[in-house]
Write an enzyme that holds these catalytic residues in place. Structure first.
Site, PDB file in Angstrom:
ATOM      1  CG  HIS A  99      21.008 -18.538  43.055  1.00  0.00           C
ATOM      2  ND1 HIS A  99      21.814 -17.862  43.931  1.00  0.00           N
ATOM      3  CD2 HIS A  99      21.733 -19.594  42.605  1.00  0.00           C
ATOM      4  CE1 HIS A  99      22.990 -18.489  43.991  1.00  0.00           C
ATOM      5  NE2 HIS A  99      22.961 -19.532  43.195  1.00  0.00           N
ATOM      6  CD  GLU A 172      22.685 -23.779  44.036  1.00  0.00           C
ATOM      7  OE1 GLU A 172      23.700 -24.057  43.388  1.00  0.00           O
ATOM      8  OE2 GLU A 172      22.209 -22.632  44.056  1.00  0.00           O
TER       9      GLU A 172
HETATM   10  P1  PGA Z   1      29.314 -22.287  43.434  1.00  0.00           P
HETATM   11  O1  PGA Z   1      27.878 -21.660  43.119  1.00  0.00           O
HETATM   12  O2  PGA Z   1      29.445 -23.521  42.598  1.00  0.00           O
HETATM   13  O3  PGA Z   1      30.292 -21.222  43.075  1.00  0.00           O
HETATM   14  O4  PGA Z   1      29.319 -22.616  44.896  1.00  0.00           O
HETATM   15  C1  PGA Z   1      26.752 -22.470  42.969  1.00  0.00           C
HETATM   16  C2  PGA Z   1      25.541 -21.624  42.788  1.00  0.00           C
HETATM   17  O5  PGA Z   1      25.452 -20.553  43.412  1.00  0.00           O
HETATM   18  O6  PGA Z   1      24.645 -21.969  42.011  1.00  0.00           O
END
Ligand code: PGA
Length: 261
Positions: A99, A172
């Site tokens: 992540h 992401e």
């Molecule tokens: P968020 O986080 O939906 O608050 O943007 C997503 C993540 O970090 O997996």
């Protein structure tokens, strides 16, 4: 994990929340109550929570359990770390790996993600590999290169047999994570083209359409009930990784409902 490219994955990431087990139970129960009422047969709903809460929940319930980190060694003198076996025994089926917050605050690298993915696969856990470019990388026009590198390095030395039906990848964009009340999000075209870059990197590694198209790819970054449907419907993505909205049970259940049959 049941493979199948038509399945939709809705994965909540509670991050370092909530502060107490009672709150975790209240949030989980509220989500579960909603999810029990809907037909989510074609879906996998997962909550990745702080690992000390895991053992309080039923690993065979309608909501699957996940953790947010794992160490690559099996056992021993690794202060503060948690093994794949410990997580599995506590009820986890999934683990978030790589992540961007861990890359940023804990200086995790692609090489570490690779070791963690190998540990997950050896320990019967499904890794959720997160990849994504920063705002600077996007501005420089390097997003595609960054994503391809993250995928290739994280999966290096892992065979198609080991990976088939056993991993999720989440795209992401770092600049879209936790962007708050006025979400900054990519366009559906941008998400679709990043998804294709992930699949191209998989093709380079495995050279097989079967592998490339059987690995589910999720979108994550400021997903909420209002914007969630297009992120999947218009992009070819197979699901969502949901951060802050997963801390609001009605909102998270609302996201699940959008994809229920
Ligand atoms: P968020 O986080 O939906 O608050 O943007 C997503 C993540 O970090 O997996």
């Amino acid at each position: 994990m049941d493979s199948g490219k038509n399945k939709i994955y809705i994965v909540g990431n509670w991050k370092m929340n909530p502060a107490s087990q009672d709150d975790a139970e209240a949030m989980f129960d509220e989500i579960e109550n909603e999810v029990y009422r809907i037909n989510n047969d074609g879906m996998e709903v997962v909550i990745c929570m702080p690992c000390l809460f895991l053992s309080e929940f039923d690993p065979e319930g309608k909501i699957r359990l996940g953790a947010q980190n794992v160490f690559w060694e099996k056992q021993g003198a690794f202060t503060g770390e948690i093994s794949a076996e410990m997580l599995r025994r506590a009820g986890a089926k999934y683990v978030i790996v790589g992540h961007s917050e861990r890359r940023k605050y804990l200086l995790e690298t692609d090489e570490m993600a690779n070791l963690k993915i190998k540990a997950c696969l050896a320990g019967s856990l499904c890794p959720v590999l997160c990849v994504g470019e920063t705002a600077e990388e996007k501005e420089r026009g390097d997003a595609g290169e960054v994503i391809a590198r993250q995928v290739e390095k994280a999966l290096m030395g892992i065979s198609d047999k080991e990976i088939l039906g056993k991993i999720l990848i989440a795209y992401e964009p770092v600049w879209a994570i936790s962007s708050g009340a006025n979400p900054v999000i990519p366009t559906t075209d941008e998400i679709m083209s990043m998804g294709l870059i992930v699949r191209k990197a998989l093709m380079k590694l495995y050279g097989s359409h079967e592998v490339v198209y059987s690995i589910p790819i999720l979108y994550g970054g400021s997903v909420c009930c209002q914007n969630c449907f297009d992120f999947v419907d218009k992009t070819g993505m197979n699901g969502l990784l949901v951060g802050s909205a997963s801390l609001r049970p009605q909102e998270f259940a609302g996201i699940v409902k959008k994809f229920a049959e």
